[in-house]
Scaffold this motif. Structure first.
Motif, PDB file in Angstrom:
ATOM      1  N   GLY A 112      37.876  54.536  29.715  1.00  0.00           N
ATOM      2  CA  GLY A 112      36.460  54.884  29.728  1.00  0.00           C
ATOM      3  C   GLY A 112      36.365  56.398  29.702  1.00  0.00           C
ATOM      4  N   GLU A 113      35.468  56.950  30.509  1.00  0.00           N
ATOM      5  CA  GLU A 113      35.298  58.397  30.572  1.00  0.00           C
ATOM      6  C   GLU A 113      36.008  58.988  31.783  1.00  0.00           C
ATOM      7  OE1 GLU A 113      31.270  59.746  30.204  1.00  0.00           O
ATOM      8  OE2 GLU A 113      30.807  58.246  28.676  1.00  0.00           O
ATOM      9  N   ASP A 114      36.543  60.193  31.615  1.00  0.00           N
ATOM     10  CA  ASP A 114      37.141  60.964  32.709  1.00  0.00           C
ATOM     11  C   ASP A 114      38.228  60.217  33.470  1.00  0.00           C
ATOM     12  OD1 ASP A 114      35.453  63.118  32.133  1.00  0.00           O
ATOM     13  OD2 ASP A 114      33.866  62.323  33.419  1.00  0.00           O
ATOM     14  N   GLY A 115      39.084  59.479  32.798  1.00  0.00           N
ATOM     15  CA  GLY A 115      40.194  58.773  33.434  1.00  0.00           C
ATOM     16  C   GLY A 115      39.852  57.396  33.967  1.00  0.00           C
ATOM     17  N   ALA A 116      38.562  57.082  34.030  1.00  0.00           N
ATOM     18  CA  ALA A 116      38.146  55.755  34.492  1.00  0.00           C
ATOM     19  C   ALA A 116      38.353  54.749  33.364  1.00  0.00           C
ATOM     20  CB  ALA A 116      36.678  55.784  34.912  1.00  0.00           C
ATOM     21  N   GLY A 117      38.202  53.486  33.689  1.00  0.00           N
ATOM     22  CA  GLY A 117      38.335  52.452  32.671  1.00  0.00           C
ATOM     23  C   GLY A 117      38.531  51.091  33.310  1.00  0.00           C
ATOM     24  N   THR A 118      39.164  50.189  32.558  1.00  0.00           N
ATOM     25  CA  THR A 118      39.374  48.824  33.025  1.00  0.00           C
ATOM     26  C   THR A 118      40.819  48.417  32.807  1.00  0.00           C
ATOM     27  OG1 THR A 118      37.090  48.275  32.454  1.00  0.00           O
ATOM     28  CG2 THR A 118      38.583  46.432  32.797  1.00  0.00           C
ATOM     29  N   VAL A 119      41.464  47.955  33.882  1.00  0.00           N
ATOM     30  CA  VAL A 119      42.796  47.362  33.776  1.00  0.00           C
ATOM     31  C   VAL A 119      42.566  45.871  33.575  1.00  0.00           C
ATOM     32  CG1 VAL A 119      44.964  46.858  34.962  1.00  0.00           C
ATOM     33  CG2 VAL A 119      43.859  49.095  35.266  1.00  0.00           C
ATOM     34  N   VAL A 120      43.145  45.321  32.503  1.00  0.00           N
ATOM     35  CA  VAL A 120      42.962  43.900  32.191  1.00  0.00           C
ATOM     36  C   VAL A 120      44.302  43.188  32.325  1.00  0.00           C
ATOM     37  CG1 VAL A 120      42.267  42.213  30.454  1.00  0.00           C
ATOM     38  CG2 VAL A 120      41.053  44.402  30.619  1.00  0.00           C
ATOM     39  N   LEU A 121      44.330  42.182  33.198  1.00  0.00           N
ATOM     40  CA  LEU A 121      45.488  41.303  33.306  1.00  0.00           C
ATOM     41  C   LEU A 121      45.180  40.072  32.476  1.00  0.00           C
ATOM     42  CD1 LEU A 121      45.267  42.864  36.225  1.00  0.00           C
ATOM     43  CD2 LEU A 121      47.122  41.312  36.775  1.00  0.00           C
ATOM     44  N   THR A 122      45.916  39.891  31.396  1.00  0.00           N
ATOM     45  CA  THR A 122      45.738  38.727  30.536  1.00  0.00           C
ATOM     46  C   THR A 122      46.625  37.617  31.073  1.00  0.00           C
ATOM     47  OG1 THR A 122      45.282  40.146  28.652  1.00  0.00           O
ATOM     48  CG2 THR A 122      45.897  37.860  28.174  1.00  0.00           C
ATOM     49  N   LEU A 123      46.019  36.442  31.258  1.00  0.00           N
ATOM     50  CA  LEU A 123      46.718  35.304  31.845  1.00  0.00           C
ATOM     51  C   LEU A 123      46.974  34.224  30.802  1.00  0.00           C
ATOM     52  CD1 LEU A 123      44.433  35.004  35.015  1.00  0.00           C
ATOM     53  CD2 LEU A 123      46.517  36.380  34.759  1.00  0.00           C
ATOM     54  N   ALA A 124      47.976  33.417  31.044  1.00  0.00           N
ATOM     55  CA  ALA A 124      48.237  32.258  30.177  1.00  0.00           C
ATOM     56  C   ALA A 124      47.033  31.328  30.261  1.00  0.00           C
ATOM     57  CB  ALA A 124      49.505  31.542  30.628  1.00  0.00           C
ATOM     58  N   GLY A 125      46.720  30.669  29.171  1.00  0.00           N
ATOM     59  CA  GLY A 125      45.605  29.730  29.154  1.00  0.00           C
ATOM     60  C   GLY A 125      44.262  30.387  28.960  1.00  0.00           C
ATOM     61  N   ASP A 126      44.228  31.547  28.356  1.00  0.00           N
ATOM     62  CA  ASP A 126      42.984  32.256  28.033  1.00  0.00           C
ATOM     63  C   ASP A 126      42.248  32.809  29.238  1.00  0.00           C
ATOM     64  OD1 ASP A 126      43.355  31.862  25.298  1.00  0.00           O
ATOM     65  OD2 ASP A 126      42.364  29.908  25.371  1.00  0.00           O
ATOM     66  N   GLY A 127      42.890  32.999  30.355  1.00  0.00           N
ATOM     67  CA  GLY A 127      42.252  33.598  31.513  1.00  0.00           C
ATOM     68  C   GLY A 127      42.477  35.098  31.530  1.00  0.00           C
ATOM     69  N   ALA A 128      41.665  35.809  32.314  1.00  0.00           N
ATOM     70  CA  ALA A 128      41.814  37.254  32.441  1.00  0.00           C
ATOM     71  C   ALA A 128      41.205  37.719  33.755  1.00  0.00           C
ATOM     72  CB  ALA A 128      41.159  37.973  31.279  1.00  0.00           C
ATOM     73  N   ILE A 129      41.765  38.803  34.262  1.00  0.00           N
ATOM     74  CA  ILE A 129      41.216  39.481  35.427  1.00  0.00           C
ATOM     75  C   ILE A 129      40.996  40.921  34.993  1.00  0.00           C
ATOM     76  CG2 ILE A 129      41.620  40.237  37.797  1.00  0.00           C
ATOM     77  CD1 ILE A 129      43.548  37.791  38.026  1.00  0.00           C
ATOM     78  N   ALA A 130      39.771  41.416  35.162  1.00  0.00           N
ATOM     79  CA  ALA A 130      39.429  42.777  34.777  1.00  0.00           C
ATOM     80  C   ALA A 130      39.127  43.585  36.025  1.00  0.00           C
ATOM     81  CB  ALA A 130      38.234  42.769  33.839  1.00  0.00           C
ATOM     82  N   LEU A 131      39.776  44.726  36.152  1.00  0.00           N
ATOM     83  CA  LEU A 131      39.583  45.616  37.290  1.00  0.00           C
ATOM     84  C   LEU A 131      38.975  46.922  36.787  1.00  0.00           C
ATOM     85  CD1 LEU A 131      43.153  45.189  38.855  1.00  0.00           C
ATOM     86  CD2 LEU A 131      41.113  43.854  39.380  1.00  0.00           C
ATOM     87  N   ASP A 132      37.731  47.183  37.146  1.00  0.00           N
ATOM     88  CA  ASP A 132      37.110  48.456  36.797  1.00  0.00           C
ATOM     89  C   ASP A 132      37.634  49.490  37.782  1.00  0.00           C
ATOM     90  OD1 ASP A 132      35.684  47.189  34.788  1.00  0.00           O
ATOM     91  OD2 ASP A 132      33.901  46.904  36.025  1.00  0.00           O
ATOM     92  N   VAL A 133      38.268  50.550  37.257  1.00  0.00           N
ATOM     93  CA  VAL A 133      38.937  51.529  38.116  1.00  0.00           C
ATOM     94  C   VAL A 133      38.443  52.947  37.836  1.00  0.00           C
ATOM     95  CG1 VAL A 133      41.027  50.119  38.372  1.00  0.00           C
ATOM     96  CG2 VAL A 133      40.899  51.775  36.503  1.00  0.00           C
ATOM     97  N   GLU A 134      38.534  53.790  38.854  1.00  0.00           N
ATOM     98  CA  GLU A 134      38.210  55.207  38.690  1.00  0.00           C
ATOM     99  C   GLU A 134      39.324  55.920  37.941  1.00  0.00           C
ATOM    100  OE1 GLU A 134      35.487  56.357  42.493  1.00  0.00           O
ATOM    101  OE2 GLU A 134      37.649  56.235  42.859  1.00  0.00           O
ATOM    102  N   CYS A 135      40.551  55.421  38.115  1.00  0.00           N
ATOM    103  CA  CYS A 135      41.723  55.971  37.449  1.00  0.00           C
ATOM    104  C   CYS A 135      42.847  54.943  37.555  1.00  0.00           C
ATOM    105  CB  CYS A 135      42.151  57.289  38.090  1.00  0.00           C
ATOM    106  SG  CYS A 135      42.598  57.138  39.834  1.00  0.00           S
ATOM    107  N   VAL A 136      43.897  55.127  36.759  1.00  0.00           N
ATOM    108  CA  VAL A 136      45.050  54.229  36.840  1.00  0.00           C
ATOM    109  C   VAL A 136      45.883  54.649  38.044  1.00  0.00           C
ATOM    110  CG1 VAL A 136      47.177  53.457  35.717  1.00  0.00           C
ATOM    111  CG2 VAL A 136      45.114  53.818  34.360  1.00  0.00           C
ATOM    112  N   GLU A 137      46.024  53.726  38.976  1.00  0.00           N
ATOM    113  CA  GLU A 137      46.795  53.968  40.190  1.00  0.00           C
ATOM    114  C   GLU A 137      47.354  52.615  40.638  1.00  0.00           C
ATOM    115  OE1 GLU A 137      46.133  56.493  44.303  1.00  0.00           O
ATOM    116  OE2 GLU A 137      44.429  56.124  42.997  1.00  0.00           O
ATOM    117  N   VAL A 138      48.538  52.271  40.110  1.00  0.00           N
ATOM    118  CA  VAL A 138      49.121  50.944  40.333  1.00  0.00           C
ATOM    119  C   VAL A 138      50.541  51.100  40.873  1.00  0.00           C
ATOM    120  CG1 VAL A 138      49.715  48.735  39.261  1.00  0.00           C
ATOM    121  CG2 VAL A 138      47.771  50.061  38.390  1.00  0.00           C
ATOM    122  N   THR A 139      50.881  50.278  41.860  1.00  0.00           N
ATOM    123  CA  THR A 139      52.226  50.282  42.422  1.00  0.00           C
ATOM    124  C   THR A 139      52.774  48.864  42.414  1.00  0.00           C
ATOM    125  OG1 THR A 139      51.580  52.065  43.910  1.00  0.00           O
ATOM    126  CG2 THR A 139      53.605  50.899  44.442  1.00  0.00           C
TER     127      THR A 139
END
Length: 159
Positions: A112-139
């Motif tokens: 998105g803008e200024d480092g923000a955006g959406t992390v999308v986890l695509t799942l088997a069987g046409d499922g998805a989880i979308a995380l709207d984030v201020e920045c990418v910060e994953v461990t």
């Protein structure tokens, strides 16, 4: 009787990965491919802007060593934490069914803008989880010893 695998068997240490941009996220996506978990092992802590999950991930990094030594392929439990999460959305899965098992196929970042955006986890069987984030910060951190994959097989995706 089959014994559980040990870290020493794979000559590998537990993985600990951190992603701070979309390129880093590609590495975590690769090791998380084909991870499985029940819906009950996901949690969003809105006040802390944190989404976490405990997944049984396939040890892709050990496939060649397992084949060379003719030992079973392995899985390991890993905690994946997403920080700076503003909102969580899902499609194609029933979040009320805590026993529903999901399988992660990939993880991508839609900027998105200024480092923000959406992390999308695509799942088997046409499922998805979308995380709207201020920045990418994953461990990602492995939290158990590897264990023999119950299927005994390397996951495959027929064309």
């Amino acid at each position: 009787m089959v014994d559980d695998a040990r870290f020493e068997d794979g000559a590998e240490k537990p993985l600990r990965l951190k992603a701070q941009d979309s390129e880093d996220l590609v590495a975590i996506s690769a090791v998380l491919q084909d991870a499985v978990l029940p819906v009950s092992e996901m949690q969003f802590q809105a006040g802390e802007q944190r989404f976490g999950l405990l997944a049984n991930r396939f040890r892709w990094e050990d496939v060649d060593a397992a084949a060379a030594s003719k030992r079973a392929v392995e899985r390991v439990q890993a905690v994946v934490v997403f920080d700076s999460v503003l909102k969580v959305r899902s499609s194609g899965l029933d979040l009320k069914d805590k026993e529903q098992v999901i399988s992660v196929l990939s993880m991508t970042f839609e900027a998105g803008e200024d480092g923000a955006g959406t992390v999308v986890l695509t799942l088997a069987g046409d499922g998805a989880i979308a995380l709207d984030v201020e920045c990418v910060e994953v461990t990602l951190a492995d939290v158990t010893r590897p264990y023999i994959a119950p299927s005994g097989k390397v996951p495959s995706h027929p064309a």
